[in-house]
Design an enzyme around this catalytic site. Sequence first.
Site, PDB file in Angstrom:
ATOM      1  N   ARG A 123      54.797  48.637  64.070  1.00  0.00           N
ATOM      2  CA  ARG A 123      56.194  48.394  64.425  1.00  0.00           C
ATOM      3  C   ARG A 123      57.038  48.457  63.146  1.00  0.00           C
ATOM      4  NH1 ARG A 123      55.094  49.470  68.805  1.00  0.00           N
ATOM      5  NH2 ARG A 123      55.404  48.300  70.733  1.00  0.00           N
ATOM      6  N   GLU A 138      64.780  51.650  66.237  1.00  0.00           N
ATOM      7  CA  GLU A 138      64.576  52.909  66.984  1.00  0.00           C
ATOM      8  C   GLU A 138      65.617  53.066  68.075  1.00  0.00           C
ATOM      9  OE1 GLU A 138      60.538  53.308  68.340  1.00  0.00           O
ATOM     10  OE2 GLU A 138      59.748  52.852  66.363  1.00  0.00           O
ATOM     11  N   HIS A 183      57.644  57.933  66.925  1.00  0.00           N
ATOM     12  CA  HIS A 183      56.874  56.925  67.694  1.00  0.00           C
ATOM     13  C   HIS A 183      55.962  57.615  68.716  1.00  0.00           C
ATOM     14  CE1 HIS A 183      56.892  52.548  69.328  1.00  0.00           C
ATOM     15  NE2 HIS A 183      55.732  53.121  69.557  1.00  0.00           N
TER      16      HIS A 183
HETATM   17  C1  8YV Z   1      53.790  52.837  73.367  1.00  0.00           C
HETATM   18  C2  8YV Z   1      53.319  51.304  71.432  1.00  0.00           C
HETATM   19  O1  8YV Z   1      53.975  54.159  73.609  1.00  0.00           O
HETATM   20  O2  8YV Z   1      51.850  50.413  73.026  1.00  0.00           O
HETATM   21  C3  8YV Z   1      52.619  50.209  72.125  1.00  0.00           C
HETATM   22  O3  8YV Z   1      52.841  49.056  71.698  1.00  0.00           O
HETATM   23  O4  8YV Z   1      53.830  51.143  70.410  1.00  0.00           O
HETATM   24  C4  8YV Z   1      53.414  52.683  71.938  1.00  0.00           C
HETATM   25  O5  8YV Z   1      52.283  53.373  71.566  1.00  0.00           O
HETATM   26  C5  8YV Z   1      55.039  52.104  73.730  1.00  0.00           C
HETATM   27  O6  8YV Z   1      55.022  50.802  73.300  1.00  0.00           O
HETATM   28  C6  8YV Z   1      55.259  52.144  75.208  1.00  0.00           C
HETATM   29  O7  8YV Z   1      55.945  51.014  75.668  1.00  0.00           O
END
Ligand code: 8YV
Length: 328
Positions: free
Chosen positions: A243, A272, A290
């Site tokens: 993150r 983002e 992402h």
């Molecule tokens: C997802 C991600 O695509 O799963 C997660 O926490 O960061 C990503 O890979 C995204 O969060 C979908 O909500």
Amino acid sequence: MSVKRLKVIVTRRLPDPVELRLKELFDTELNEADTPFTQDQLAEAVGRADVLVSTVTDQIDGRVLAQAGEQLRLIAQFGAGVDNIDVQSAVQRGITVTNTPGVLTDDTADVTMALILAVPRRLHEGIELMEAGKFDGWAPTWMMGRRLAGKRLGIIGMGRIGQAVARRAQAFGLQIHYHNRKPVARHIEEELGATFWDSLDQMLARMDIVSVNCPHTPATFHLLNSRRIKLMKPDAFIVNTARGEVIDEAALARAIRDGELAGAGLDVFEREPQVNPDLVGLPNVILLPHMGSATIEGRVEMGEKVIINIKTFADGHRPPDRVIPAML
Ligand code: 8YV
């Protein structure tokens, strides 16, 4: 509450087979336009839905939750991270929160490893140069990057994804170091030849590459701040597929620009979809949109997990991927 009539509102487009199955099982409302919900739309949705299927682009904060009707029982996040949801407030209101861990581990670790390879070896500079037709012929001192084998990789957050990164990195000859809330099981440390650092500061000062693989929580917000980035060696690299909020992006950009850090590979950003403009266009920085978990297989499996969580919950059982605030 009959399963057929369960009102499920899905905030974003999901892979076709997932949407199809959700429609078969529940009274499902899809977001055909795939435009991220505004705060007002989220508030409206939690006022009607029995189950909200959310993603990282939904800010489900206290204000949104205050609009939740009595009928909202479950927020089934499509994703592993839940930092977009005020889980504490949700649980206090009797709303269960679930996520989709495990199924995106390998995909995210692959993209992490790709960045660990690409940044020190300057792959993006090579690609840009070829695309610009500027390859004038081989030269001994040209496009020299840094070797991976024998270098130290410091992993921040040794959960499923951190361990999967370690496994890949080990195969490339990197020495594995890690910082985590607590050491991982002895047999995992032995398998990975991994060294645990209780002190993040001490680890950072000695690493050649640092990979961020921890969730974003109040405790990890700006974990890599200006002071800690300054502890790192000037020829070190940072990779982040977790993150954006874990790194002070402005401090990172400054350090790279001032030559205090050799470069970075980032798949995630603090605000983002905005990207700090000071990070854009730097030759030693690779930016990705992402896409760590963006494989067809992964996204379908994430959807299946969402369905299993809703179905189990609707059948009166504890869903397998319940998020407990104390875990965060
Ligand atoms: C997802 C991600 O695509 O799963 C997660 O926490 O960061 C990503 O890979 C995204 O969060 C979908 O909500």
